[in-house]
Design a protein around this motif. Structure first.
Motif, PDB file in Angstrom:
ATOM      1  N   MET A   7       0.844  -1.191   0.000  1.00 39.20           N
ATOM      2  CA  MET A   7       0.000   0.000   0.000  1.00 39.20           C
ATOM      3  C   MET A   7       0.889   1.254   0.000  1.00 39.20           C
ATOM      4  N   GLY A   8       0.477   2.280  -0.725  1.00 40.29           N
ATOM      5  CA  GLY A   8       1.282   3.493  -0.827  1.00 40.29           C
ATOM      6  C   GLY A   8       1.361   4.289   0.467  1.00 40.29           C
ATOM      7  N   LEU A   9       2.435   5.050   0.617  1.00 43.16           N
ATOM      8  CA  LEU A   9       2.584   5.963   1.746  1.00 43.16           C
ATOM      9  C   LEU A   9       1.754   7.209   1.464  1.00 43.16           C
ATOM     10  N   GLU A  10       0.931   7.604   2.424  1.00 42.34           N
ATOM     11  CA  GLU A  10       0.062   8.763   2.233  1.00 42.34           C
ATOM     12  C   GLU A  10       0.244   9.768   3.361  1.00 42.34           C
ATOM     13  N   ASP A  11      -0.184  10.990   3.102  1.00 37.58           N
ATOM     14  CA  ASP A  11      -0.084  12.065   4.084  1.00 37.58           C
ATOM     15  C   ASP A  11      -1.062  11.820   5.239  1.00 37.58           C
ATOM     16  N   GLY A  12      -0.590  11.940   6.478  1.00 33.01           N
ATOM     17  CA  GLY A  12      -1.466  11.762   7.631  1.00 33.01           C
ATOM     18  C   GLY A  12      -1.149  10.511   8.418  1.00 33.01           C
ATOM     19  N   ASP A  13      -1.551  10.500   9.692  1.00 33.49           N
ATOM     20  CA  ASP A  13      -1.237   9.388  10.588  1.00 33.49           C
ATOM     21  C   ASP A  13      -2.009   8.124  10.267  1.00 33.49           C
ATOM     22  N   GLU A  14      -3.228   8.245   9.782  1.00 34.38           N
ATOM     23  CA  GLU A  14      -4.043   7.059   9.546  1.00 34.38           C
ATOM     24  C   GLU A  14      -4.457   6.938   8.082  1.00 34.38           C
TER      25      GLU A  14
END
Length: 286
Positions: free
Chosen positions: A115-122
């Protein structure tokens, strides 16, 4: 480098001479190298390549492109989403094997897409899950959850990973056609890099979408190492994440084409050779 897309087809002056040498036209030799490759360590069935990076950077597309080159025809085994999507398309941990043409066996290297890294903690994959995957603790089919990491009582948790289960080379995939990377995403990528460094795992980076990011390269792919714009992109990324320039490899993936192109293949195969060699050297020390 994970914010808004930059202007497609940006044109910048070309360098008088390429800043990196590459042997155009050696596609056949590189293909033969891949066909003959075998891991040095007798207990390693296949070199495991873990791909990670921001959402939409082109991880699945890179696997598809490698598969197409090695099959000698267009393939789409690793489903890829539209690059403009703001959420990760890949949800499960999956190993991709590549069949050898005309034979019943597979190449002795595999890709794991996450799964890609996304902005934000969750949002997006958790850095802890990537760390556990590197150590071989995550089994195929594990569904990533942005809210919490895999636990050791999960059925997809591998408590006793073999040498072949472990990741042998870590490859960051990022797009040349993206302006700025969000700080939270960059921090997650640094965490992953630090863990890989602690484990001694070699690391490389693939710069995708080089044709969309540079008009001169879109016109003629052989301008890739004469493009000031792409050179600057690679230097900026090298400074941001700490990956040396000689470990950053620009490629053009197959996206709209229906036939293979020798120059596209050469860049993909050159990158693949370095990835496999780095991974093989590390696996041989285990």
């Amino acid at each position: 480098m994970g914010g808004n897309s930059s202007s497609s087809g940006l044109t910048a002056p070309l360098l008088a001479t390429p800043w990196r040498a590459i042997s155009w036209g050696n596609e056949r030799e590189l293909l033969q190298y891949m066909k003959n490759f075998q891991p040095q360590h007798e207990e390693v069935n296949a070199i495991r390549v873990l791909l990670y990076g921001p959402n939409g950077a082109g991880k699945s597309s890179f696997i598809n492109s490698v598969n197409s080159v090695l099959q000698g025809r267009m393939t789409h085994d690793a489903l890829a989403s539209n690059i403009m999507s703001d959420q990760s398309f890949t949800r499960k941990y999956q190993t991709y094997k590549i069949k050898k043409v005309g034979r019943g066996n597979f190449y002795p290297f595999v890709f794991n897409d996450i799964m890609g890294l996304e902005d934000g903690d969750e949002r997006g994959v958790r850095a802890e899950d990537i760390k556990l995957a590197m150590k071989g603790h995550v089994k195929d089919g594990y569904k990533f959850n942005p809210s919490f990491s895999i636990s050791n009582d999960d059925p997809h948790y591998n408590s006793s990973p073999s040498i072949s289960d472990r990741v042998h080379v870590l490859v960051c995939i990022y797009s040349a056609n993206v302006a700025d990377m969000r700080l939270s995403v960059l921090q997650k990528m640094r965490e992953v890099r630090e863990t890989a460094s602690d484990l001694g795992i070699p690391q490389l980076a693939i710069l995708t979408n080089i044709d969309a990011a540079c008009g001169e390269t879109e016109t003629n792919l052989r301008n890739v190492y004469r493009s000031k714009h792409l050179q600057r992109k690679m230097r900026d990324f090298s400074c941001s994440l700490g990956i040396p320039m000689n470990c950053i490899l620009p490629v053009k993936g197959y996206s709209y084409e229906i036939e293979l192109d020798p120059d596209v293949n050469t860049l993909i195969l050159s990158a693949l050779k370095l990835i496999i060699d780095f991974g093989d050297d590390y696996a041989d020390t285990l």
